[in-house]
Design an enzyme around this catalytic site. Structure first.
Site, PDB file in Angstrom:
ATOM      1  N   TYR A 158       0.972  -1.283   0.078  1.00 59.46           N
ATOM      2  CA  TYR A 158      -0.057   0.137   0.129  1.00 59.46           C
ATOM      3  C   TYR A 158       0.838   1.175   0.080  1.00 59.46           C
ATOM      4  O   TYR A 158       0.519   2.232  -0.465  1.00 59.46           O
ATOM      5  CB  TYR A 158      -0.979   0.028   1.059  1.00 59.46           C
ATOM      6  CG  TYR A 158      -2.274   0.719   1.054  1.00 59.46           C
ATOM      7  CD1 TYR A 158      -3.104   0.667   0.020  1.00 59.46           C
ATOM      8  CD2 TYR A 158      -2.574   1.840   1.803  1.00 59.46           C
ATOM      9  CE1 TYR A 158      -4.562   1.442  -0.285  1.00 59.46           C
ATOM     10  CE2 TYR A 158      -3.749   2.804   1.843  1.00 59.46           C
ATOM     11  CZ  TYR A 158      -4.558   2.271   0.582  1.00 59.46           C
ATOM     12  OH  TYR A 158      -5.632   3.110   0.622  1.00 59.46           O
ATOM     13  N   LYS A 165      -3.534   8.269   3.026  1.00 58.92           N
ATOM     14  CA  LYS A 165      -4.269   8.153   4.086  1.00 58.92           C
ATOM     15  C   LYS A 165      -4.241   8.577   5.335  1.00 58.92           C
ATOM     16  O   LYS A 165      -5.306   9.069   6.086  1.00 58.92           O
ATOM     17  CB  LYS A 165      -4.932   6.616   3.981  1.00 58.92           C
ATOM     18  CG  LYS A 165      -5.400   6.135   2.600  1.00 58.92           C
ATOM     19  CD  LYS A 165      -6.569   6.931   1.976  1.00 58.92           C
ATOM     20  CE  LYS A 165      -7.110   6.452   0.643  1.00 58.92           C
ATOM     21  NZ  LYS A 165      -8.212   7.075   0.003  1.00 58.92           N
TER      22      LYS A 165
HETATM   23  N1  LIG Z   1     -11.311  -0.546  -3.187  1.00 58.17           N
HETATM   24  C1  LIG Z   1     -10.934  -0.472  -1.860  1.00 58.17           C
HETATM   25  O1  LIG Z   1     -10.529  -1.703  -1.649  1.00 58.17           O
HETATM   26  C2  LIG Z   1     -10.977   0.801  -0.891  1.00 58.17           C
HETATM   27  C3  LIG Z   1     -10.795   0.456   0.375  1.00 58.17           C
HETATM   28  C4  LIG Z   1     -10.900   1.564   1.094  1.00 58.17           C
HETATM   29  C5  LIG Z   1     -10.758   2.998   0.746  1.00 58.17           C
HETATM   30  N2  LIG Z   1     -11.022   3.087  -0.711  1.00 58.17           N
HETATM   31  C6  LIG Z   1     -11.089   4.319  -1.529  1.00 58.17           C
HETATM   32  O2  LIG Z   1     -12.023   4.750  -1.878  1.00 58.17           O
HETATM   33  C7  LIG Z   1     -12.074   5.503  -2.699  1.00 58.17           C
HETATM   34  C8  LIG Z   1     -12.767   5.207  -4.151  1.00 58.17           C
HETATM   35  O3  LIG Z   1     -11.916   4.347  -4.939  1.00 58.17           O
HETATM   36  P1  LIG Z   1     -12.611   2.947  -5.507  1.00 58.17           P
HETATM   37  O4  LIG Z   1     -11.668   1.808  -4.964  1.00 58.17           O
HETATM   38  O5  LIG Z   1     -14.072   2.823  -5.697  1.00 58.17           O
HETATM   39  O6  LIG Z   1     -11.784   2.857  -6.798  1.00 58.17           O
HETATM   40  P2  LIG Z   1     -12.416   3.667  -8.270  1.00 58.17           P
HETATM   41  O7  LIG Z   1     -11.205   3.162  -9.326  1.00 58.17           O
HETATM   42  O8  LIG Z   1     -13.555   3.361  -8.739  1.00 58.17           O
HETATM   43  O9  LIG Z   1     -12.371   5.274  -8.061  1.00 58.17           O
HETATM   44  C9  LIG Z   1     -11.309   6.156  -7.939  1.00 58.17           C
HETATM   45  C10 LIG Z   1     -11.726   7.333  -8.536  1.00 58.17           C
HETATM   46  O10 LIG Z   1     -10.871   8.292  -8.362  1.00 58.17           O
HETATM   47  C11 LIG Z   1     -10.989   9.068  -9.441  1.00 58.17           C
HETATM   48  N3  LIG Z   1      -9.704  10.018  -9.724  1.00 58.17           N
HETATM   49  C12 LIG Z   1      -8.414   9.564 -10.209  1.00 58.17           C
HETATM   50  N4  LIG Z   1      -7.633  10.768 -10.078  1.00 58.17           N
HETATM   51  C13 LIG Z   1      -8.384  11.837 -10.172  1.00 58.17           C
HETATM   52  C14 LIG Z   1      -8.214  13.156 -10.580  1.00 58.17           C
HETATM   53  N5  LIG Z   1      -6.944  13.727 -10.565  1.00 58.17           N
HETATM   54  N6  LIG Z   1      -9.275  14.064 -10.406  1.00 58.17           N
HETATM   55  C15 LIG Z   1     -10.833  13.548 -10.128  1.00 58.17           C
HETATM   56  N7  LIG Z   1     -10.858  12.222  -9.760  1.00 58.17           N
HETATM   57  C16 LIG Z   1      -9.812  11.408  -9.941  1.00 58.17           C
HETATM   58  C17 LIG Z   1     -11.171   8.132 -10.802  1.00 58.17           C
HETATM   59  O11 LIG Z   1     -11.680   8.722 -11.917  1.00 58.17           O
HETATM   60  C18 LIG Z   1     -12.111   7.090 -10.083  1.00 58.17           C
HETATM   61  O12 LIG Z   1     -13.414   7.345 -10.392  1.00 58.17           O
HETATM   62  C19 LIG Z   1     -10.573   6.185  -2.924  1.00 58.17           C
HETATM   63  O13 LIG Z   1     -10.166   7.046  -2.212  1.00 58.17           O
HETATM   64  C20 LIG Z   1      -9.913   4.652  -2.536  1.00 58.17           C
HETATM   65  O14 LIG Z   1      -8.754   4.911  -1.739  1.00 58.17           O
HETATM   66  C21 LIG Z   1     -10.782   1.999  -1.411  1.00 58.17           C
END
Ligand SMILES: NC(=O)c1ccc[n+]([C@@H]2O[C@H](COP(=O)([O-])OP(=O)(O)OC[C@H]3O[C@@H](n4cnc5c(N)ncnc54)[C@H](O)[C@@H]3O)[C@@H](O)[C@H]2O)c1
Length: 258
Positions: A158, A165
């Protein structure tokens, strides 16, 4: 009862039907909120069509391009909110990015550029969006971001995203302190690992998910819908006493020592 009717909710971070933001948008809509979304623009507008088609059933009253690395696009997004809605009640910050090279191998090999990009997009953007949202939250509001356990404990691969984070969770506390007097609440949801576009870039994500399924008290990981339900709660008046917190939605994994 959880009721978001009459509330305007801007949901950032939908890329496809696996996105956590998509799970959140659906649950906010189900609770009655008026929905607006952004998409990440690029030369070929790959996300535009996909996001427009996906969110159509929610009848969004706003679909705007916004790359958080572009100040003018952030300004334009909130100008559209002001023009069309006049007031913002809920802001969902659900976006992050780190280069694939930074999400495996030794943390000490993180490059300056890789570090800055990850922190700019994944951490600073919360403060950036919150600053723009604040003057529009004239009747109070709820700002919700997404974080992960890797910001508190070491999770293999990570790496720099863990640092991002940690900064994000700390930003939540500072923003909550500043905005509380305006009745704006700021909280983070720490979600368990879910297969998405972003998480697929993290080395060994499937092993991580299997480990959670074996170890978490509920013996599974969580769904986008479960995260969405928590976001709907935090966005609602039912959570009126909660701010500055990181709420774990992870099937209980965080409590386990072994
Ligand atoms: N998937 C997991 O296991 C998990 C767990 C905990 C937290 N998260 C967090 O959840 C959030 C969403 O991620 P996800 O897993 O749904 O993946 P995802 O890829 O579906 O979403 C990530 C989003 O970030 C956007 N993005 C990236 N760069 C950008 C920029 N410069 N400007 C605007 N938008 C931008 C992308 O277009 C995408 O829509 C993130 O903060 C991620 O760290 C994810």
């Amino acid at each position: 009862m959880l009721d978001l009717s009459g509330k305007n909710a801007l949901v950032t971070g939908i890329a496809n039907n696996r996105s956590i933001a998509w799970g959140i948008a659906q649950q906010l809509h189900k609770a009655g909120a008026n929905i607006g979304v952004n998409y990440l623009p690029d030369e070929k507008d790959r996300y535009k069509k996909k996001v427009e088609e996906l969110v159509a059933p929610l009848n969004p009253s706003l679909i705007v391009p916004c790359n958080v690395q572009e100040d003018d696009q952030v300004q334009a997004m909130f100008a559209a909110v002001q023009e069309q809605w006049g007031r913002l009640d809920i802001l969902i910050h659900c976006l992050a990015f780190a280069g694939k090279d930074e999400l495996s191998g030794e943390f000490s090999q993180t490059t300056r550029q890789g570090f800055m990009t990850a922190l700019e997009i994944s951490t600073f953007s919360l403060t950036q969006l919150a600053a723009a949202a604040k003057p529009l939250m004239t009747e109070g509001g709820s700002i919700i971001t997404l974080t992960y356990l890797g910001g508190v404990k070491v999770i293999p691969n990570y790496n720099v995203m863990g640092v991002a984070k940690a900064g994000l969770e700390c930003s939540v506390r500072y923003l909550a302190s500043e905005m509380g007097p305006h009745n704006i609440r700021v909280n983070a949801i720490s979600a368990g690992p879910i297969r998405t576009l972003a998480s697929s870039a993290v080395g060994g994500i499937l092993d991580m998910i299997h480990h959670v399924e074996e170890t978490a008290p509920l013996r599974r990981t969580v769904t986008q819908t479960e995260v969405g339900n928590t976001a709907a709660f935090l966005g609602s008046d039912l959570a009126s006493g909660i701010t500055g917190q990181t709420i774990y939605v992870d099937a209980g994994y965080e409590i386990m020592g072994m």
